[in-house]
Design an enzyme around this catalytic site. Structure first.
Site, PDB file in Angstrom:
ATOM      1  N   SER A   1     -11.094  -2.437   4.745  1.00 25.39           N
ATOM      2  CA  SER A   1      -9.720  -1.939   4.624  1.00 25.39           C
ATOM      3  C   SER A   1      -9.259  -1.320   5.936  1.00 25.39           C
ATOM      4  O   SER A   1     -10.083  -0.972   6.790  1.00 25.39           O
ATOM      5  CB  SER A   1      -9.687  -0.878   3.518  1.00 25.39           C
ATOM      6  OG  SER A   1      -8.452  -0.212   3.502  1.00 25.39           O
ATOM      7  N   SER A   2      -7.944  -1.176   6.071  1.00 26.02           N
ATOM      8  CA  SER A   2      -7.393  -0.427   7.213  1.00 26.02           C
ATOM      9  C   SER A   2      -6.878   0.939   6.774  1.00 26.02           C
ATOM     10  O   SER A   2      -6.323   1.678   7.605  1.00 26.02           O
ATOM     11  CB  SER A   2      -6.223  -1.195   7.840  1.00 26.02           C
ATOM     12  OG  SER A   2      -6.643  -2.416   8.365  1.00 26.02           O
TER      13      SER A   2
ATOM     14  N   THR B   1       0.852  -1.191   0.000  1.00 24.79           N
ATOM     15  CA  THR B   1       0.000   0.000   0.000  1.00 24.79           C
ATOM     16  C   THR B   1       0.893   1.248   0.000  1.00 24.79           C
ATOM     17  O   THR B   1       2.079   1.172   0.308  1.00 24.79           O
ATOM     18  CB  THR B   1      -0.969  -0.004   1.218  1.00 24.79           C
ATOM     19  OG1 THR B   1      -1.738  -1.191   1.173  1.00 24.79           O
ATOM     20  CG2 THR B   1      -1.884   1.193   1.270  1.00 24.79           C
TER      21      THR B   1
ATOM     22  N   ASN C   1      -2.995  -4.199  -2.401  1.00 24.07           N
ATOM     23  CA  ASN C   1      -3.008  -5.097  -1.257  1.00 24.07           C
ATOM     24  C   ASN C   1      -1.606  -5.645  -1.009  1.00 24.07           C
ATOM     25  O   ASN C   1      -0.833  -5.024  -0.315  1.00 24.07           O
ATOM     26  CB  ASN C   1      -4.037  -6.215  -1.379  1.00 24.07           C
ATOM     27  CG  ASN C   1      -4.238  -6.899  -0.034  1.00 24.07           C
ATOM     28  OD1 ASN C   1      -4.058  -6.269   0.996  1.00 24.07           O
ATOM     29  ND2 ASN C   1      -4.588  -8.169  -0.034  1.00 24.07           N
TER      30      ASN C   1
ATOM     31  N   ASP D   1      -8.734  -9.284   1.513  1.00 24.76           N
ATOM     32  CA  ASP D   1      -9.181  -8.421   2.616  1.00 24.76           C
ATOM     33  C   ASP D   1     -10.609  -8.748   3.071  1.00 24.76           C
ATOM     34  O   ASP D   1     -11.084  -8.213   4.075  1.00 24.76           O
ATOM     35  CB  ASP D   1      -9.077  -6.939   2.230  1.00 24.76           C
ATOM     36  CG  ASP D   1      -7.699  -6.370   2.560  1.00 24.76           C
ATOM     37  OD1 ASP D   1      -6.915  -7.067   3.225  1.00 24.76           O
ATOM     38  OD2 ASP D   1      -7.401  -5.239   2.140  1.00 24.76           O
TER      39      ASP D   1
ATOM     40  N   THR E   1      -3.733   1.198  -3.076  1.00 26.91           N
ATOM     41  CA  THR E   1      -3.134  -0.118  -2.806  1.00 26.91           C
ATOM     42  C   THR E   1      -3.417  -1.158  -3.888  1.00 26.91           C
ATOM     43  O   THR E   1      -4.412  -1.066  -4.617  1.00 26.91           O
ATOM     44  CB  THR E   1      -3.667  -0.663  -1.456  1.00 26.91           C
ATOM     45  OG1 THR E   1      -2.933  -1.819  -1.086  1.00 26.91           O
ATOM     46  CG2 THR E   1      -5.141  -1.012  -1.520  1.00 26.91           C
TER      47      THR E   1
ATOM     48  N   GLY F   1       0.744  -0.146   5.312  1.00 28.23           N
ATOM     49  CA  GLY F   1       1.097  -1.032   6.416  1.00 28.23           C
ATOM     50  C   GLY F   1      -0.012  -1.946   6.899  1.00 28.23           C
ATOM     51  O   GLY F   1       0.020  -2.405   8.043  1.00 28.23           O
TER      52      GLY F   1
HETATM   53  N1  GLY Z   1      -5.150  -3.909   1.559  1.00 23.44           N
HETATM   54  C1  GLY Z   1      -4.837  -3.244   2.754  1.00 23.44           C
HETATM   55  C2  GLY Z   1      -5.956  -2.445   3.287  1.00 23.44           C
HETATM   56  O1  GLY Z   1      -6.833  -2.080   2.543  1.00 23.44           O
HETATM   57  O2  GLY Z   1      -5.996  -2.174   4.450  1.00 23.44           O
END
Ligand code: GLY
Length: 560
Positions: free
Chosen positions: A440-441, A369, A389, A411, A387, A461
């Site tokens: 997602s984060s 990302t 991923n 995810d 991202t 991250g």
């Molecule tokens: N693929 C990492 C996120 O979306 O958090």
């Protein structure tokens, strides 16, 4: 006399304040772009210098990262943008990938209902419907000022003239070479063997960008590019069809907005967990005098850890795509609910994660990302995290079109209760359904102070994004670090389960760790990856901008 004294004290106070937080990063008067690669930051800045606004620069920087930073920059992935215009209006754009129409809830399970290892990470089935081109066109449609062709032209030129390989890039390519060859095939044109100083040119990507420049959205989601993309993905065992591409849309969302002391934070809402988790962590910490504890002191680390433990437990259980699931945001984003979660917190003894919730998380992730931050000369700000991923996504490179495809399907919770590649265990809210977006984060965030733009911040991250963003904001606001120092500062992470604190290798003393162990904290002793790569901008007291470009990568701040 009294007035002179008061004024004198004020000057002294202000100058002391300024002395304490002298900028140490790049400082510019007008505008700034901070991203993972110098080439992308410079292209974004050129657009700003030509009179483009932050949204034009978003389009340029996003696409330039696809050329200069294929590790995470992309045409084959997706992302989130949070913006704040100079008139104070705010918003958020969701261009997260979607599950294909033919996706099934149990598509990664065997006949016994067990997750088939790797099936959501590698191969055509791991690919979600890409959203990036829809994201940049929607941004441009809503707020752009320069013609799209003018914005894309320098990126086509970059793809044709090439990008010089940095030392860190050469190491990354070496690390993932075998996987790229395995997933794409030995015949791939992607530069799988190169050394620092080589120049990588991307002619196929330049041709794809020309189509997009000429045809607009239809240059990607329809016509020859779409035909080639669908054929290619299906050859790789994927299920994405032309209908998936045609029906993809980016979606405007209400960002998560909240106050922390005298700050206002504006962050990404579901299907990202970033804003909700940030809200919970900040509200849990708000009643405490963090600045008195000291930066990365034992008390601060304890408080931060306990807030993260509780917030991540909720993240994993409640959150998913708001177009598909009812998320109880009216409870999760309530101060009283969040403060009650800290009722059993004490500085005398660590809370056990098993007393907080249920779940099973076992591994840590790496630094895929990428994030970039932009402020233009009018004070418009955009904060974007984008991202594929995984590193180089699914590692499947489409030679004909010149870009990698994401593996964002990982995810989703392949099976509610089973951990994904980030060790995050999802629940029913994040199960797979056709057309649904995976949780997602990513935490692109903008901070206001006294109703003025104060900071633009975000990080890659995986699950560590949220704690990296939270620490960076705290470093500036509570501990008076400059923007660059705040980004440089060593980071820690806790995500509820596994129940241990992860520290970056450098910067945390054995005394601190012993102190934490003495009150019951467990500390991960495995070699620690870096935690996040934050790219941020702070507005200084005099209105200039200070960049914080993460030294953990090749990240670069440029401004004028
Ligand atoms: N693929 C990492 C996120 O979306 O958090």
């Amino acid at each position: 006399m009294r007035i002179v004294f008061i004024l004198g004290s004020l000057v002294l106070f202000i100058s002391c304040g300024q002395k304490k937080i002298q900028p140490t990063g790049v400082v510019s008067k007008n505008a700034m772009v901070v991203s993972a690669r110098e080439e992308a930051s410079k292209i974004g800045l050129e657009i700003l210098k030509q009179g483009g606004n932050a949204f034009d620069a978003m389009v340029a920087t996003e696409l330039a990262l696809a050329v200069a930073y294929p590790f995470a920059g992309n045409l084959g992935g997706g992302g989130f943008m949070v913006y704040r215009k100079n008139d104070g209006s705010i918003g958020a754009l969701d261009y997260r990938e979607k599950a294909p129409i033919a996706a099934k809830r149990d598509m990664y399970l065997d006949s016994l209902g067990n997750v088939i290892p790797g099936k959501s990470i590698y191969g055509g089935l791991s690919i979600g419907v890409p959203g990036t081109i829809a994201g940049v066109f929607e941004t441009h449609r809503a707020f752009g000022s320069l013609p799209i062709k003018e914005i894309i032209a320098p990126i086509i030129e970059l793809a044709e003239t090439g990008v010089v390989v940095t030392k860190k890039q050469a190491l990354r390519l070496e690390k993932y070479r075998e996987a790229i060859l395995r997933e794409t095939g030995e015949q791939t044109h992607f530069y799988n063997q190169c050394i620092e100083g080589d120049t990588l040119r991307y002619q196929a990507l330049a041709e794809t960008l020309k189509q997009i420049s000429k045809e607009g959205l239809g240059g990607f989601y329809e016509g020859p590019v779409a035909d080639k993309l669908v054929d290619f993905i299906q050859d790789k065992g994927g299920i994405i069809t032309k209908k998936d591409l045609l029906s993809y849309n980016a979606a405007w969302r209400q960002p998560v907005v909240f106050n922390y002391k005298d700050l206002k934070l504006i962050s990404m809402s579901p299907p990202s967990s970033g804003g909700v988790t940030l809200y919970q962590m900040f509200k849990m910490m708000e009643p405490y005098k963090l600045s008195d504890y000291g930066h990365n002191s034992q008390k601060y680390v304890q408080l931060f850890t306990e807030a993260a433990r509780r917030a991540y437990a909720d993240r994993n259980y409640f959150l998913g795509d708001p177009d598909f699931v009812d998320i109880p945001l009216d409870v999760l984003l309530t101060k009283s609910y969040v403060e009650n979660r800290m009722d059993n917190f004490s500085f005398d003894k660590a809370t056990s994660s098993s007393d907080i919730g249920h779940g099973q998380i076992k591994i840590m992730e790496s630094q895929e990302t990428t994030h970039y931050s932009i402020v233009d000369k009018e004070g418009n700000a955009v904060s974007v995290t984008t991202t594929l991923n995984g590193a180089y996504g699914s590692k499947i490179y489409c030679d004909e079109l010149g870009f990698f495809l994401n593996n964002e399907m990982d995810d989703f919770s392949a099976k509610p209760g089973a951990p994904n590649m980030f060790g995050l265990t999802g629940a029913e809210a994040n199960s797979i359904a056709p057309g649904k977006r995976m949780l997602s984060s990513m935490t692109p965030t903008i901070v206001e102070k006294d109703d003025q733009l104060y900071m633009v911040v975000g990080s890659p991250g995986g699950s560590t994004i949220i704690t990296a963003v939270a620490q960076t904001i705290m470093n500036v606001y509570e501990f008076d670090l400059s923007m660059q120092e705040a980004v440089n500062a060593p980071r820690l992470h806790h995500q509820w389960k596994p129940d241990y604190i992860i520290f970056e290798t450098e910067g945390f003393s054995e005394d601190l760790k012993d102190g934490l162990k003495s009150v019951g904290y467990k500390i991960n002793t495995d070699p620690t990856p870096i935690l996040g790569k934050v790219d941020a901008i702070k507005v200084l007291v005099n209105g200039s901008l200070e960049g914080g470009a993460d030294k953990r990568g090749d990240d670069t701040a440029v401004g004028y």
